[in-house]
Write an enzyme that holds these catalytic residues in place. Structure first.
Site, mmCIF file in Angstrom:
data_model
loop_
_atom_site.group_PDB
_atom_site.id
_atom_site.type_symbol
_atom_site.label_atom_id
_atom_site.label_comp_id
_atom_site.label_asym_id
_atom_site.label_seq_id
_atom_site.Cartn_x
_atom_site.Cartn_y
_atom_site.Cartn_z
ATOM 1 N N GLY A 9 95.374 -36.674 -17.967
ATOM 2 C CA GLY A 9 94.507 -37.761 -18.788
ATOM 3 C C GLY A 9 94.970 -37.877 -20.117
ATOM 4 O O GLY A 9 96.153 -37.934 -20.635
ATOM 5 N N ALA A 11 94.620 -36.201 -22.831
ATOM 6 C CA ALA A 11 95.061 -35.174 -23.928
ATOM 7 C C ALA A 11 96.347 -34.868 -23.149
ATOM 8 O O ALA A 11 97.351 -34.644 -24.047
ATOM 9 C CB ALA A 11 94.264 -33.858 -23.545
ATOM 10 N N CYS A 42 85.993 -43.742 -18.696
ATOM 11 C CA CYS A 42 84.977 -44.522 -19.121
ATOM 12 C C CYS A 42 84.967 -46.231 -18.916
ATOM 13 O O CYS A 42 84.148 -46.830 -19.170
ATOM 14 C CB CYS A 42 84.954 -44.261 -20.756
ATOM 15 S SG CYS A 42 84.355 -42.640 -21.197
ATOM 16 N N ALA A 105 95.371 -29.133 -20.151
ATOM 17 C CA ALA A 105 94.498 -30.521 -20.593
ATOM 18 C C ALA A 105 93.970 -30.953 -19.293
ATOM 19 O O ALA A 105 93.939 -32.005 -18.998
ATOM 20 C CB ALA A 105 95.637 -31.531 -21.088
ATOM 21 N N GLY A 107 90.817 -31.507 -18.617
ATOM 22 C CA GLY A 107 89.771 -32.436 -18.646
ATOM 23 C C GLY A 107 88.204 -32.028 -18.408
ATOM 24 O O GLY A 107 87.936 -30.732 -18.778
#
Length: 274
Positions: A9, A11, A42, A105, A107
């Site tokens: 993602g 990060a 999002c 990372a 998420g």
């Protein structure tokens, strides 16, 4: 120097780009359980609501761009264990992989609502863009939908469903939208817009069960039953803690410490990684 990153993602890909920028000679390997990387979950509701015309516009770059940058990305790949002392990870289908620097990372995941019926078809957890493409097709036939919790992503989905002309109900135990993070006067204009669009708000209302046999047909709440063809579960986001669930040294993200550097590894959570 070999940097291994678990999660693709924001990060994870940011860390990958940073490692390459710091030294183009660094070997950078990313493992993700998904088929894609570097997009924003999002943004998905805005495609559902027809405010963004294509899911492809949510990607930061094409897969070929990462190849040209020298970042080795392993898609649809699961990391099953981490040994911090040996500086290795266990990867399904690849075995033991060594690293000099490790970035975790992974998420977020949605909090389990903890009610009966959680295995029914028709419960939509907005995260995977490939799944979102299929859900978008299903929305054409949805007449009634329930959004569980007016969280940040829930807020986006409420508006998106209303834009699609779907009868939309919001079920939230809080007394107002974003009840954990915002004051009522801040969100009052949003709630007015929703009611103007026909959204029905059920605040101070607890989810008790998902109803149906095989597929969801509604929800049971502390205020009564609501029929639904689709339920969007937008509960609180928690750090994903499943990477490295087996092995001598387990990789688990402590929600009290989402960013930690120790023994050559960096943990990053709730930044949209996968």
């Amino acid at each position: 120097m070999k940097t291994v990153i678990i999660g693709g993602g924001a990060a994870g890909t940011g860390a990958a780009g940073g490692a390459k920028a710091a030294n183009p000679q660094n070997e950078v390997v990313v493992y993700t359980s998904f088929e894609d990387i570097a997009y924003s979950p999002c943004g998905i509701p805005f495609v559902h609501g027809k405010e963004i015309d294509s899911f492809q516009r949510l990607f930061l770059a094409a897969k070929e761009d990462y190849v040209r940058a020298g970042i080795d990305i392993h898609y649809s790949t699961t990391v099953t264990g981490i040994d911090l002392n040996a500086k290795t990870i266990q990867v399904t289908g690849e075995g033991t992989v060594t690293w000099d620097r490790l970035v975790i990372a992974t998420g977020f995941e949605y909090a389990d609502p903890g009610v009966p019926g959680g295995d029914l078809d028709g419960l939509y957890y907005v995260k995977d863009i490939r799944a979102a493409e299929q859900w978008d097709k299903r929305l054409d036939d949805v007449k009634r939908a329930v959004v569980v919790e007016a969280s940040p992503l829930g807020v986006e989905m409420i508006t998106a469903l209303a834009h699609r002309g779907i009868e939309t109900h919001v079920v939230d135990p809080n007394p107002w939208t974003l009840g954990d993070t915002a004051d009522p006067d801040i969100v009052a204009p949003v709630e007015k817009d929703w009611t103007d669009m026909g959204v029905q708000l059920h605040f101070n209302t607890k989810l008790e069960a998902f109803l149906g046999t095989g597929s969801v047909t509604g929800v049971r709440t502390s205020g009564g039953d609501l029929p639904a063809d689709l339920v969007v579960v937008a509960t609180h986001k928690r750090p994903e803690q499943h990477a490295g669930s087996r092995g001598r040294h387990q990789a688990r993200l402590d929600r009290r410490d989402h960013r930690r550097q120790r023994h050559g590894h960096l943990r990053r959570g709730r930044l949209g990684g996968r």
